[in-house]
Design a protein around this motif. Structure first.
Motif, PDB file in Angstrom:
ATOM      1  N   GLY A 247       1.162  -0.765  -0.019  1.00  0.00           N
ATOM      2  CA  GLY A 247       0.006   0.299   0.093  1.00  0.00           C
ATOM      3  C   GLY A 247       0.771   0.812  -0.543  1.00  0.00           C
ATOM      4  O   GLY A 247       1.252   2.017  -0.890  1.00  0.00           O
ATOM      5  N   LEU A 248       2.536   1.159   0.765  1.00  0.00           N
ATOM      6  CA  LEU A 248       2.609   2.497   0.443  1.00  0.00           C
ATOM      7  C   LEU A 248       3.460   2.516  -0.780  1.00  0.00           C
ATOM      8  O   LEU A 248       3.291   3.759  -0.968  1.00  0.00           O
ATOM      9  CB  LEU A 248       4.496   2.599   1.803  1.00  0.00           C
ATOM     10  N   ILE A 249       3.779   1.373  -1.075  1.00  0.00           N
ATOM     11  CA  ILE A 249       4.886   1.472  -2.082  1.00  0.00           C
ATOM     12  C   ILE A 249       4.029   1.776  -3.423  1.00  0.00           C
ATOM     13  O   ILE A 249       3.975   3.474  -4.128  1.00  0.00           O
ATOM     14  CB  ILE A 249       5.216   0.645  -2.641  1.00  0.00           C
ATOM     15  N   ASP A 250       2.751   1.310  -3.591  1.00  0.00           N
ATOM     16  CA  ASP A 250       1.517   2.715  -4.000  1.00  0.00           C
ATOM     17  C   ASP A 250       1.600   3.961  -4.171  1.00  0.00           C
ATOM     18  O   ASP A 250       1.019   4.154  -5.582  1.00  0.00           O
ATOM     19  CB  ASP A 250       0.450   1.404  -4.510  1.00  0.00           C
ATOM     20  N   VAL A 333       4.146   6.590   7.509  1.00  0.00           N
ATOM     21  CA  VAL A 333       3.055   6.296   6.932  1.00  0.00           C
ATOM     22  C   VAL A 333       2.181   4.774   7.992  1.00  0.00           C
ATOM     23  O   VAL A 333       2.383   3.280   7.034  1.00  0.00           O
ATOM     24  CB  VAL A 333       2.957   5.524   6.017  1.00  0.00           C
ATOM     25  N   PRO A 334       2.272   4.489   8.888  1.00  0.00           N
ATOM     26  CA  PRO A 334       2.261   3.689  10.035  1.00  0.00           C
ATOM     27  C   PRO A 334       0.558   2.063   9.780  1.00  0.00           C
ATOM     28  O   PRO A 334      -0.464   2.548   9.421  1.00  0.00           O
ATOM     29  CB  PRO A 334       2.008   4.221  11.409  1.00  0.00           C
ATOM     30  N   ARG A 335       0.877   1.425   9.416  1.00  0.00           N
ATOM     31  CA  ARG A 335       0.585   0.628   9.453  1.00  0.00           C
ATOM     32  C   ARG A 335      -0.445  -0.259  10.856  1.00  0.00           C
ATOM     33  O   ARG A 335      -0.357   0.428  11.930  1.00  0.00           O
ATOM     34  CB  ARG A 335       0.687  -1.370   9.030  1.00  0.00           C
ATOM     35  N   SER A 336      -2.142   0.133  10.817  1.00  0.00           N
ATOM     36  CA  SER A 336      -2.643  -0.374  12.521  1.00  0.00           C
ATOM     37  C   SER A 336      -3.634  -1.527  12.274  1.00  0.00           C
ATOM     38  O   SER A 336      -4.271  -1.162  13.162  1.00  0.00           O
ATOM     39  CB  SER A 336      -3.780   1.160  11.759  1.00  0.00           C
ATOM     40  N   ARG A 337      -3.101  -2.693  11.205  1.00  0.00           N
ATOM     41  CA  ARG A 337      -4.265  -3.686  11.455  1.00  0.00           C
ATOM     42  C   ARG A 337      -3.063  -4.406  11.014  1.00  0.00           C
ATOM     43  O   ARG A 337      -1.972  -4.152  10.075  1.00  0.00           O
ATOM     44  CB  ARG A 337      -5.063  -3.790  10.540  1.00  0.00           C
ATOM     45  N   PRO A 338      -2.691  -5.070  11.851  1.00  0.00           N
ATOM     46  CA  PRO A 338      -3.527  -6.596  12.250  1.00  0.00           C
ATOM     47  C   PRO A 338      -3.529  -5.912  14.126  1.00  0.00           C
ATOM     48  O   PRO A 338      -3.622  -6.074  14.742  1.00  0.00           O
ATOM     49  CB  PRO A 338      -3.408  -8.234  12.728  1.00  0.00           C
ATOM     50  N   LEU A 358       1.452  10.109   8.053  1.00  0.00           N
ATOM     51  CA  LEU A 358       1.239  10.165   7.279  1.00  0.00           C
ATOM     52  C   LEU A 358      -0.091   9.109   7.187  1.00  0.00           C
ATOM     53  O   LEU A 358       0.724   7.987   7.109  1.00  0.00           O
ATOM     54  CB  LEU A 358       0.594  10.747   6.165  1.00  0.00           C
ATOM     55  N   ILE A 359      -1.642   9.512   7.987  1.00  0.00           N
ATOM     56  CA  ILE A 359      -2.241   8.844   7.843  1.00  0.00           C
ATOM     57  C   ILE A 359      -2.950   7.865   6.456  1.00  0.00           C
ATOM     58  O   ILE A 359      -3.150   8.778   5.752  1.00  0.00           O
ATOM     59  CB  ILE A 359      -3.585   8.444   8.962  1.00  0.00           C
ATOM     60  N   ASP A 360      -3.043   6.178   6.426  1.00  0.00           N
ATOM     61  CA  ASP A 360      -3.048   6.014   4.893  1.00  0.00           C
ATOM     62  C   ASP A 360      -4.596   5.881   5.387  1.00  0.00           C
ATOM     63  O   ASP A 360      -5.086   5.164   6.183  1.00  0.00           O
ATOM     64  CB  ASP A 360      -2.988   4.337   5.047  1.00  0.00           C
ATOM     65  N   PRO A 361      -5.236   6.340   4.080  1.00  0.00           N
ATOM     66  CA  PRO A 361      -7.540   6.480   3.880  1.00  0.00           C
ATOM     67  C   PRO A 361      -7.593   4.441   4.099  1.00  0.00           C
ATOM     68  O   PRO A 361      -8.331   5.018   4.662  1.00  0.00           O
ATOM     69  CB  PRO A 361      -7.147   7.669   3.399  1.00  0.00           C
ATOM     70  N   GLY A 365      -9.957   2.993   6.621  1.00  0.00           N
ATOM     71  CA  GLY A 365     -11.580   2.396   5.820  1.00  0.00           C
ATOM     72  C   GLY A 365     -12.058   2.867   4.364  1.00  0.00           C
ATOM     73  O   GLY A 365     -13.292   3.245   3.810  1.00  0.00           O
ATOM     74  N   GLU A 366     -11.491   3.972   4.038  1.00  0.00           N
ATOM     75  CA  GLU A 366     -11.423   4.696   2.987  1.00  0.00           C
ATOM     76  C   GLU A 366     -11.257   3.561   2.007  1.00  0.00           C
ATOM     77  O   GLU A 366     -10.236   2.896   1.284  1.00  0.00           O
ATOM     78  CB  GLU A 366     -11.236   5.891   2.744  1.00  0.00           C
ATOM     79  N   ALA A 367     -11.934   3.865  -0.039  1.00  0.00           N
ATOM     80  CA  ALA A 367     -11.599   3.825  -1.200  1.00  0.00           C
ATOM     81  C   ALA A 367     -10.710   4.156  -1.281  1.00  0.00           C
ATOM     82  O   ALA A 367      -9.636   2.319  -2.245  1.00  0.00           O
ATOM     83  CB  ALA A 367     -12.713   3.458  -1.510  1.00  0.00           C
ATOM     84  N   GLU A 368     -10.355   4.802  -1.991  1.00  0.00           N
ATOM     85  CA  GLU A 368      -8.529   5.118  -2.453  1.00  0.00           C
ATOM     86  C   GLU A 368      -7.695   6.197  -1.867  1.00  0.00           C
ATOM     87  O   GLU A 368      -7.955   6.743  -0.477  1.00  0.00           O
ATOM     88  CB  GLU A 368      -8.518   5.845  -3.446  1.00  0.00           C
ATOM     89  N   ARG A 369      -6.523   6.346  -1.853  1.00  0.00           N
ATOM     90  CA  ARG A 369      -5.234   7.187  -1.674  1.00  0.00           C
ATOM     91  C   ARG A 369      -5.224   8.241  -2.658  1.00  0.00           C
ATOM     92  O   ARG A 369      -5.213   7.846  -4.159  1.00  0.00           O
ATOM     93  CB  ARG A 369      -4.276   6.559  -1.300  1.00  0.00           C
ATOM     94  N   ASP A 370      -5.224   9.656  -2.270  1.00  0.00           N
ATOM     95  CA  ASP A 370      -4.787  10.565  -2.679  1.00  0.00           C
ATOM     96  C   ASP A 370      -3.731  10.974  -2.950  1.00  0.00           C
ATOM     97  O   ASP A 370      -3.017  10.994  -1.792  1.00  0.00           O
ATOM     98  CB  ASP A 370      -5.458  12.310  -1.662  1.00  0.00           C
TER      99      ASP A 370
END
Length: 424
Positions: A247-250, A333-338, A358-361, A365-370
């Motif tokens: 996710g971060l790389i993308d 950009v931290p992971r919050s799960r699990p 920076l919080i990963d949206p 729970g959001e659909a995409e990253r800006d």
């Protein structure tokens, strides 16, 4: 049920026939590279402080041999287990049930402890080991007079999660019954990871906050040829092992696709556990971007970290230590799960002025990253303050404090020679 008392450790100098001191370390390694890299840093520092010391590391990591270990260090590999994103476990390589693999690991650990007869035992994070595999060896080493130490990172998870999880695993009982010391590899001012765990007052008094583990640039030649971008200012993007870093790389790649005027180029380290399919897809996109390069895995990542102008990462413990050690402006950009470990660490570090978060949206729970949000954050890194400007003295004293704490339990060459009737 009444708890068994902890056997009184014997001083090293009273053990007849013993030679150089020995430390046995345990790194369960069910996910990523964090445990073996932390154990390596501690082991390298200990043999540097004690020239006649032997350190043996028990590890389930398939990549343990990829890293540099100083003379005096070796490791015993036990069959690996793998942790999925939903928290379940399976054998990493053998076609066996995880219970069978655990039984093999337990037997190997006990045989190693019995043969090696360590003066000090240091477990990483898991007091009872994976599925309780350490318990027989902890009892055995107690009867030998081994000093048993549990070491934990600065943040484990939220207090309520750790309290419930450790209770279910028997970890609280194991820590209470079998361990002589508890080392926290962080500072008390930053975070207190054991506050939510019930323990007797006498064990609580044995908690020592060491500070973070300072990292340095490894000696010898580089492990690979670095991209051309590393010859000038660049942003290092690292996701550790990479299993959960897609996710971060993308997001970073999409930022350069949307905003090619980001001032600093990026060098992305995929990590050895990123899937081949994802790596291939990312490389196709990177080939079209003049300001982005990538490598798969560098066991000497500290070299790249020291060269980088700034760092973008997820917020694992080892990367955080490297950011502090090399004093790099950083974006987490931290992971919050699990687990919430990375989120807690990044939130606290930002509050103390050590870095930006920076919080990963998508994590939220959001659909995409800006892409433009990431582009703005990458652009801001060029002028961001370094961690040292937050003025936290002693924050990186961990390795020295660990060595000092263990010194009384290792003895000196002269004491051992006297105990063996040599010299005089």
């Amino acid at each position: 049920m009444e708890r068994a008392p902890i056997p009184a450790p014997q001083p090293v100098s009273s053990r007849p026939g013993r030679g150089n001191p020995r430390i046995l370390m345990y790194s369960h390694d069910t996910y990523g590279l964090g445990h073996i890299r932390r154990s390596r840093a501690i082991a390298n520092a200990l043999v540097a402080a004690h020239g006649d010391l032997s350190v043996l590391i028990i590890s389930g990591s398939s990549l343990a041999g990829s890293f540099n270990f100083a003379p005096g260090i070796d490791f015993v590999h036990v069959p690996g287990v793998a942790k999925s994103e939903n928290g379940s476990y399976a054998s990493a390589n053998l076609r066996l049930d995880v219970s069978e693999v655990t039984a093999i690991r337990e037997a190997l650990i006990r045989q190693t402890a019995e043969s090696f007869r360590p003066d000090i035992f240091i477990a990483d994070k898991e007091p009872a080991g994976f599925r309780g595999e350490l318990l027989p060896s902890l009892k055995l080493m107690g009867s030998m007079g081994t000093r048993r130490i549990i070491g934990v990172r600065d943040v484990l998870d939220s207090p309520e999660v750790i309290r419930a999880e450790w209770h279910d695993k028997g970890a609280i009982r194991a820590m209470t019954d079998y361990y002589d010391d508890v080392l926290v590899y962080g500072t008390e001012d930053f975070y207190r990871p054991l506050d939510g765990i019930p323990m007797p007052a006498d064990l609580h008094s044995r908690i020592v906050y060491t500070g973070y583990l300072r990292r340095s640039v490894p000696g010898g030649a580089a492990a690979m040829r670095y991209p051309r971008a590393t010859k000038g200012p660049f942003i290092l993007v690292t996701t550790g092992g990479g299993a959960d870093g897609a996710g971060l790389i993308d997001w970073v790649i999409s930022a350069y696709e949307a905003a090619p005027d980001i001032p600093l180029p990026a060098v992305i380290t995929f990590g050895p556990f990123l899937s081949n399919k994802q790596r291939g897809q990312f490389l196709e996109r990177i080939e079209r971007l003049p300001k982005v390069d990538a490598i798969t895995f560098d066991p000497k990542i500290e070299r790249l970290m020291s060269r980088a102008t700034a760092v973008v990462a997820m917020g694992g413990y080892n990367t955080f230590c490297e950011i502090l050690s090399f004093d790099k402006p950083a974006l987490l950009v931290p992971r919050s799960r699990p687990r919430q470990e990375q989120l807690i660490r990044a939130t606290r570090a930002q509050k103390l002025g050590l870095l930006q978060m920076l919080i990963d949206p998508v994590e939220a729970g959001e659909a995409e990253r800006d892409p433009l949000v990431m582009a703005q954050a990458l652009t801001a890194l060029r002028d961001q303050p370094r961690p040292s400007q937050a003025n936290m003295p002693g924050v990186l004293d961990g390795l020295n404090r660990i060595a000092s704490h263990l010194e009384p339990h290792l003895g000196t060459q002269a004491e051992r020679a006297t105990a063996s009737g040599v010299g005089g």
